[in-house]
Design a protein around this motif. Structure first.
Motif, PDB file in Angstrom:
ATOM      1  N   ALA A 128       0.933  -1.176   0.099  1.00 22.27           N
ATOM      2  CA  ALA A 128       0.077   0.016  -0.014  1.00 22.27           C
ATOM      3  C   ALA A 128       0.956   1.224   0.022  1.00 22.27           C
ATOM      4  O   ALA A 128       0.469   2.176  -0.569  1.00 22.27           O
ATOM      5  CB  ALA A 128      -1.104   0.098   1.074  1.00 22.27           C
ATOM      6  N   ILE A 131       2.319   1.884  -3.675  1.00 27.02           N
ATOM      7  CA  ILE A 131       1.365   2.474  -4.615  1.00 27.02           C
ATOM      8  C   ILE A 131       1.434   4.020  -4.823  1.00 27.02           C
ATOM      9  O   ILE A 131       1.253   4.742  -3.797  1.00 27.02           O
ATOM     10  CB  ILE A 131       0.140   1.726  -4.350  1.00 27.02           C
ATOM     11  N   THR A 132       1.442   4.234  -6.030  1.00 26.42           N
ATOM     12  CA  THR A 132       1.300   5.776  -6.200  1.00 26.42           C
ATOM     13  C   THR A 132       0.268   6.109  -7.349  1.00 26.42           C
ATOM     14  O   THR A 132      -0.324   4.945  -7.908  1.00 26.42           O
ATOM     15  CB  THR A 132       2.588   6.405  -6.740  1.00 26.42           C
ATOM     16  N   THR A 133      -0.204   7.058  -7.980  1.00 24.06           N
ATOM     17  CA  THR A 133      -1.442   7.196  -8.717  1.00 24.06           C
ATOM     18  C   THR A 133      -0.664   6.689 -10.326  1.00 24.06           C
ATOM     19  O   THR A 133      -1.457   6.463 -11.170  1.00 24.06           O
ATOM     20  CB  THR A 133      -1.623   8.704  -9.133  1.00 24.06           C
ATOM     21  N   THR A 135       0.999   3.901 -10.300  1.00 29.92           N
ATOM     22  CA  THR A 135       1.036   2.187 -10.371  1.00 29.92           C
ATOM     23  C   THR A 135       0.095   1.720 -11.363  1.00 29.92           C
ATOM     24  O   THR A 135      -1.196   1.916 -11.107  1.00 29.92           O
ATOM     25  CB  THR A 135       0.880   1.743  -8.749  1.00 29.92           C
ATOM     26  N   LYS A 162      -8.669  -1.130  -5.416  1.00 28.56           N
ATOM     27  CA  LYS A 162      -8.624   0.050  -4.708  1.00 28.56           C
ATOM     28  C   LYS A 162      -7.920   1.143  -5.632  1.00 28.56           C
ATOM     29  O   LYS A 162      -8.355   2.196  -5.760  1.00 28.56           O
ATOM     30  CB  LYS A 162      -8.299   0.033  -3.273  1.00 28.56           C
ATOM     31  N   HIS A 163      -6.752   0.598  -6.122  1.00 30.72           N
ATOM     32  CA  HIS A 163      -5.939   1.647  -6.835  1.00 30.72           C
ATOM     33  C   HIS A 163      -6.093   1.558  -8.485  1.00 30.72           C
ATOM     34  O   HIS A 163      -5.284   2.085  -9.120  1.00 30.72           O
ATOM     35  CB  HIS A 163      -4.374   1.391  -6.227  1.00 30.72           C
ATOM     36  N   ASN A 164      -6.906   0.863  -8.846  1.00 26.18           N
ATOM     37  CA  ASN A 164      -7.280   0.772 -10.202  1.00 26.18           C
ATOM     38  C   ASN A 164      -5.971   0.596 -11.196  1.00 26.18           C
ATOM     39  O   ASN A 164      -5.675   0.975 -11.987  1.00 26.18           O
ATOM     40  CB  ASN A 164      -7.919   2.073 -10.766  1.00 26.18           C
ATOM     41  N   CYS A 165      -5.467  -0.723 -10.406  1.00 32.26           N
ATOM     42  CA  CYS A 165      -4.062  -1.313 -11.329  1.00 32.26           C
ATOM     43  C   CYS A 165      -4.518  -2.865 -11.471  1.00 32.26           C
ATOM     44  O   CYS A 165      -5.410  -3.418 -10.816  1.00 32.26           O
ATOM     45  CB  CYS A 165      -2.842  -0.912 -10.648  1.00 32.26           C
TER      46      CYS A 165
END
Ligand SMILES: *Cc1c(COP(=O)(O)O)cnc(C)c1O
Length: 381
Positions: A128, A131-133, A135, A162-165
């Protein structure tokens, strides 16, 4: 259909022209067209080949996916995944990664502007935090090599969502018999087919399986554009290997348990890494996400003297000293001098790769013979 039935029947149909029960080896590069563009779905064998199609369908079925894509090696299949990315995109990966994957990421794709972060994924907080925008991909390998660490795929899938990857999982060590990452939320499953899927140490091949049409289309475009596709003879051999995957994996697991129990009680063995042991650090996660624990394990010797490890490595008669894994025959290897020799000793030690760490790929021989072989080799220490 259940797993064993799929292993035998999925993707294969009797040959329409002759009734041959085995998919023929379509050893052809091209296909005759009745008129320009009027063909039977096959134009050129880099793009499609009937033997490869049968194998791709079989692999998709075994991983509970909808699309399979075969490549000329496991590395070529990972290469295709990275080609989904563009400069500036980031990948978060495990720090206990297959050496060839680490080399591909850092020595090739960093040069094209893709960024890679390697973290200890046993603690999801590390992932977590990384993770960046930017990733785009979380890359997981579980169990890991050579310490057999287990990463929680479902937890990684939540983070990816959650982070759309994308979440990609290298499922080589487990095989779909023990673990199906797409069912746990992964987007892409990757295999070095060279190992358990082929199963007979006679083919080098890779594969991807997905269950999303758009992603499959992009990967098929890359597969055809880059052209690292396997030939029909190799596809035939893997189709043959798959028919016994369930039986082989059962036996790998049974033999693995017997060997692990023997090593766990041996006075000269220090640490034993096998996810089936209740004392293994990630045993609970392994028991949750895997249907068995397989035949891969590693162990260290008391005192950690390199010369002791060399005596064991030279002393076995059945276990052959070789890289690779997942074949019918038992293999052993020495990460410190073989697969991980390029890592400086201090860093190796910090990561738990002791001088006496020995990795076993337990094969399908009679387990009593395997135990006797290890016993006489350990007696030389
Ligand atoms: C062997 C292996 C690879 C690479 O596959 P090749 O078929 O050798 O290209 C990737 N990941 C893991 C875990 C492997 O064991």
């Amino acid at each position: 259909m259940r797993f064993g039935t799929k292993a035998i029947h999925a993707g294969v149909e009797p040959d329409p022209t002759t009734g041959a029960i085995m998919t023929p080896i379509y050893q052809t590069s091209t296909y005759v067209q009745a008129a320009p563009g009027d063909h039977k779905g096959y134009e050129y064998s880099r793009t499609h080949n009937p033997t490869r199609t049968a194998l791709q369908k079989a692999l998709a079925a075994l991983e509970n996916g909808t699309h399979g894509l075969c490549f000329s090696s496991g590395m070529a299949s990972i290469d295709a995944i990275v080609k989904l990315l563009k400069p500036g995109d980031e990948v978060v990966s495990t720090d206990d990664l297959y050496g060839g994957t680490y080399r591909l990421f850092t020595k090739i794709y960093e040069g094209f502007g893709v960024k890679f972060k390697f973290v200890n994924m046993s603690d999801p907080a590390n992932v977590a935090a990384a993770i960046t925008t930017n990733t785009r991909l979380i890359w997981v390998e579980t169990p890991t090599n050579p310490l057999l660490k287990i990463i929680d795929i479902a937890v990684m899938a939540e983070l990816a969502k959650k982070h759309n990857c994308w979440l990609g999982v290298d499922n080589t060590f487990a095989s779909p018999y023990l673990q199906t990452p797409l069912d746990l939320g992964a987007h892409i499953v990757m295999h070095s087919v060279t190992k358990y899927l082929g199963g007979h140490s006679d083919v080098v091949m890779g594969a991807l399986v997905v269950k999303d049409d758009a992603l499959a289309e992009r990967l098929a475009f890359i597969q055809n554009s880059s052209g690292a596709t396997p030939g029909p003879q190799d596809c035939f051999l893997v189709l043959r290997g798959l028919k016994t995957l369930h039986l082989r994996m059962q036996r790998h697991g049974e033999n693995g348990k017997v060997v692990a129990e023997f090593l766990s009680k041996h006075p000269k063995v220090d640490k034993l890494y096998w996810p089936g042991l209740p004392t293994h650090v990630n045993h609970a996660v392994a028991a949750r996400q895997m249907r068995g624990f397989g035949g891969m394990m590693s162990f260290t010797l008391k005192g950690d003297r390199m010369e002791d490890a060399l005596k064991v490595l030279a002393g076995t008669e059945l276990f052959a000293l070789a890289e690779s894994l997942g074949g019918v025959e038992s293999l052993l290897g020495h990460p410190a001098s073989m697969t991980h020799a390029s890592i400086p000793r201090e860093e190796r030690m910090r990561n738990g790769l002791a001088d006496t760490l020995i990795r076993l790929s337990v094969g399908l021989e009679d387990s009593e013979d395997l135990v006797e072989d290890l016993k006489q080799a350990l007696d030389r220490v």
